[in-house]
Design a protein around this motif. Structure first.
Motif, short mmCIF file in Angstrom:
data_model
loop_
_atom_site.label_atom_id
_atom_site.label_comp_id
_atom_site.label_asym_id
_atom_site.label_seq_id
_atom_site.Cartn_x
_atom_site.Cartn_y
_atom_site.Cartn_z
N ALA A 123 0.83 -1.21 0.00
CA ALA A 123 0.00 0.00 0.00
C ALA A 123 0.85 1.25 0.00
O ALA A 123 0.59 2.21 -0.75
N ARG A 124 1.89 1.26 0.82
CA ARG A 124 2.75 2.45 0.87
C ARG A 124 3.48 2.66 -0.45
O ARG A 124 3.53 3.78 -0.98
N LYS A 125 4.04 1.58 -1.00
CA LYS A 125 4.79 1.77 -2.25
C LYS A 125 3.85 2.16 -3.39
O LYS A 125 4.21 2.96 -4.26
N TRP A 126 2.63 1.60 -3.39
CA TRP A 126 1.64 2.03 -4.37
C TRP A 126 1.35 3.52 -4.20
O TRP A 126 1.23 4.26 -5.19
N GLY A 127 1.24 3.96 -2.96
CA GLY A 127 0.97 5.37 -2.71
C GLY A 127 2.05 6.27 -3.28
O GLY A 127 1.76 7.34 -3.82
N TYR A 128 3.31 5.85 -3.17
CA TYR A 128 4.42 6.66 -3.66
C TYR A 128 4.58 6.58 -5.18
O TYR A 128 4.76 7.59 -5.86
N THR A 129 4.51 5.35 -5.72
CA THR A 129 4.83 5.16 -7.14
C THR A 129 3.65 5.35 -8.07
O THR A 129 3.82 5.69 -9.24
N VAL A 130 2.42 5.14 -7.58
CA VAL A 130 1.25 5.26 -8.44
C VAL A 130 0.45 6.52 -8.12
O VAL A 130 0.14 7.32 -9.00
N LYS A 131 0.14 6.73 -6.85
CA LYS A 131 -0.68 7.88 -6.49
C LYS A 131 0.12 9.17 -6.43
O LYS A 131 -0.42 10.26 -6.61
N GLY A 132 1.44 9.07 -6.19
CA GLY A 132 2.28 10.26 -6.18
C GLY A 132 2.39 10.95 -4.84
O GLY A 132 2.69 12.14 -4.78
N ILE A 133 2.18 10.22 -3.76
CA ILE A 133 2.36 10.78 -2.42
C ILE A 133 3.85 11.05 -2.19
O ILE A 133 4.71 10.28 -2.63
N ALA A 134 4.17 12.14 -1.53
CA ALA A 134 5.57 12.49 -1.24
C ALA A 134 6.20 11.42 -0.36
O ALA A 134 5.57 10.93 0.59
N GLU A 135 7.42 11.03 -0.68
CA GLU A 135 8.12 9.98 0.05
C GLU A 135 8.10 10.23 1.56
O GLU A 135 8.41 11.33 2.03
N GLY A 136 7.71 9.20 2.32
CA GLY A 136 7.69 9.29 3.78
C GLY A 136 6.43 9.88 4.36
O GLY A 136 6.32 9.99 5.58
N HIS A 137 5.45 10.22 3.51
CA HIS A 137 4.23 10.85 4.00
C HIS A 137 2.98 9.96 3.90
O HIS A 137 1.89 10.39 4.29
N ALA A 138 3.11 8.77 3.37
CA ALA A 138 1.93 7.93 3.15
C ALA A 138 1.24 7.58 4.47
O ALA A 138 1.89 7.26 5.46
N GLN A 139 -0.09 7.64 4.44
CA GLN A 139 -0.88 7.29 5.62
C GLN A 139 -1.86 6.17 5.28
O GLN A 139 -2.43 6.14 4.19
N ILE A 140 -2.03 5.27 6.23
CA ILE A 140 -2.98 4.18 6.09
C ILE A 140 -4.02 4.33 7.19
O ILE A 140 -3.67 4.49 8.37
N ILE A 141 -5.28 4.29 6.83
CA ILE A 141 -6.37 4.40 7.81
C ILE A 141 -6.73 3.00 8.29
O ILE A 141 -6.79 2.05 7.49
#
Length: 411
Positions: A123-141
């Motif tokens: 989920a985190r890597k998808w957030g960075y590589t696909v969604k474009g979240i800034a590295e180290g900022h991904a959040q999971i609810i």
């Protein structure tokens, strides 16, 4: 080799376990030596009805002949090679697993906690590589009162104080919302949110079933807001709730899925993280792995377990016998019972603490020849092997009635 002085090796199994083992469990005082189908036998020869099935790990019953045969045959042939090489068992297992669950790809692991950790990484890597979240900022609810395992990352997002106490500092990046509240989920989503991890039915929390329509609403929100819906079905999956997956009750297909427990047929730890193509594609060689994950022995048993699930119609059986179990439990109408809830053969009986703790009730059940375990001292679990029949269910409910009657009246 040095033998610890002053403690005889001829002592009872319980005494030896308490002396040499860590005190991280508080088992009921019974020593089990054999199991078959829905029954277990104690060291003294007494037979017990298993109404817990090792938290769903023994969904197919103890010593299912086909599963034991698959285990023994594969152990004689080839057991472990690591994923450094291909084997003839892994591919067919993954194909069957993906076809049965409707997912595109699967990543095999061993324990349920490992499957969840894999889901978090994906989920985190998808957030960075696909969604474009800034590295180290991904959040999971996550949902309040969740239970997904015992690793430090997982207990870090638990809302149970004991699971966290003394084990920090914890990994950041998790946000908690109330379970069963789709509006709270939507309100918590930000540009940095990559996923929502949720149990379709909360097990360790006390067999908590969310409102009808909750999972469907979660699916719609996650799709519209561009985040992943990941269902933790380690305990609820593979027939336990009356469908292959608990999310099938609302016709929901998640982006990611964790399975475990029953996947090993009650014989060895087997788990998997499954996901749609875009999510699993974030992994490249070296990103993730497991020495034992996907070993030929596990693949052979897991593949056979999936065949048994379908061919013996165990999902359907869980739906039918679960309805019988719920009906008979509701019919008890004992004042010590605050609530009866569940889905399929995953049922919780909430006990009024004015009568006794659920632990005390489980001790009473043990005296009646029925084994189960409480959760948080308030709820008695009834989650037997899926091969159970109406007669055994009647025996278990009657035993509960007798155990409750012995408690007397509430003070």
């Amino acid at each position: 080799m040095t033998i610890h002085p002053g403690f005889p090796l001829s002592a009872s199994p319980i005494a030896l376990e308490e002396h040499y083992g860590a005190a991280n469990y508080a088992p009921l005082p019974v020593v089990l030596t054999r199991g078959e189908g829905v029954y277990l036998w104690g060291q003294d020869g007494r037979r017990y009805l298993d109404m817990m099935s090792a938290y769903s790990a023994v969904s197919f019953g103890h010593g299912h002949p086909r599963l034991v045969e698959a285990l023994v045959a594969q152990a004689r042939q080839l057991a472990v090679t690591s994923r450094a090489f291909h084997t003839d068992r892994l591919g067919p297992f993954l194909e069957r697993l993906c076809r049965l669950t409707g997912m595109d790809r699967a990543l095999p692991m061993n324990t349920g906690a490992e499957a969840v950790e894999t889901a978090l990484k994906a989920a985190r890597k998808w957030g960075y590589t696909v969604k474009g979240i800034a590295e180290g900022h991904a959040q999971i609810i996550v949902a309040a009162n969740n239970f997904a395992g015992r690793t430090t990352t997982i207990v870090g997002f638990s809302s149970e104080a004991q699971y966290r106490s003394g084990f920090g500092p914890f990994a950041p990046g998790f946000v908690t919302v109330p379970y069963g509240d789709a509006a709270a989920l939507e309100a918590a989503i930000t540009d940095d949110t990559c996923a929502f991890l949720v149990e379709p039915v909360q097990g360790e929390a006390g067999i908590v079933v969310p409102p009808v329509g909750y999972l469907k609403a979660v699916r719609e929100i996650c799709t519209r807001r561009g985040i992943l819906m990941i269902c933790d079905e380690v305990q609820t999956g593979l027939g336990r709730t009356g469908r292959v997956l608990a999310c099938d009750h609302e016709g929901v297909r998640p982006d990611g899925l964790t399975l475990g427990k029953a996947l090993g047929g009650g014989l060895l730890p087997v788990s998997a993280f499954l996901a749609r193509e875009e999510v699993m594609a974030v992994f490249t060689p070296g990103d993730h792995g497991s020495t034992f994950g996907g070993n030929p022995l596990a693949a052979a048993v897991g593949d056979t377990a999936l065949q048994v699930l379908v061919e013996e119609k165990l999902s359907e059986r869980a739906a039918e016998q679960g309805a019988v179990l719920l009906e008979r439990l509701h019919a008890l109408r004992h004042p010590a019972i605050r609530d009866v809830r569940g889905k399929g053969l995953l049922v919780g009986v909430e006990i009024d603490p004015g009568f006794a703790s659920a632990r005390t009730v489980c001790e009473g059940l043990m005296q009646e020849g029925v084994l189960s375990k409480d959760t948080h001292g308030t709820v008695v679990r009834f989650a037997p092997p899926l091969v159970i029949g109406a007669r055994e269910i009647g025996d278990a409910v009657a035993a509960l009635g007798r155990a409750l009657e012995r408690l007397g009246k509430a003070p």
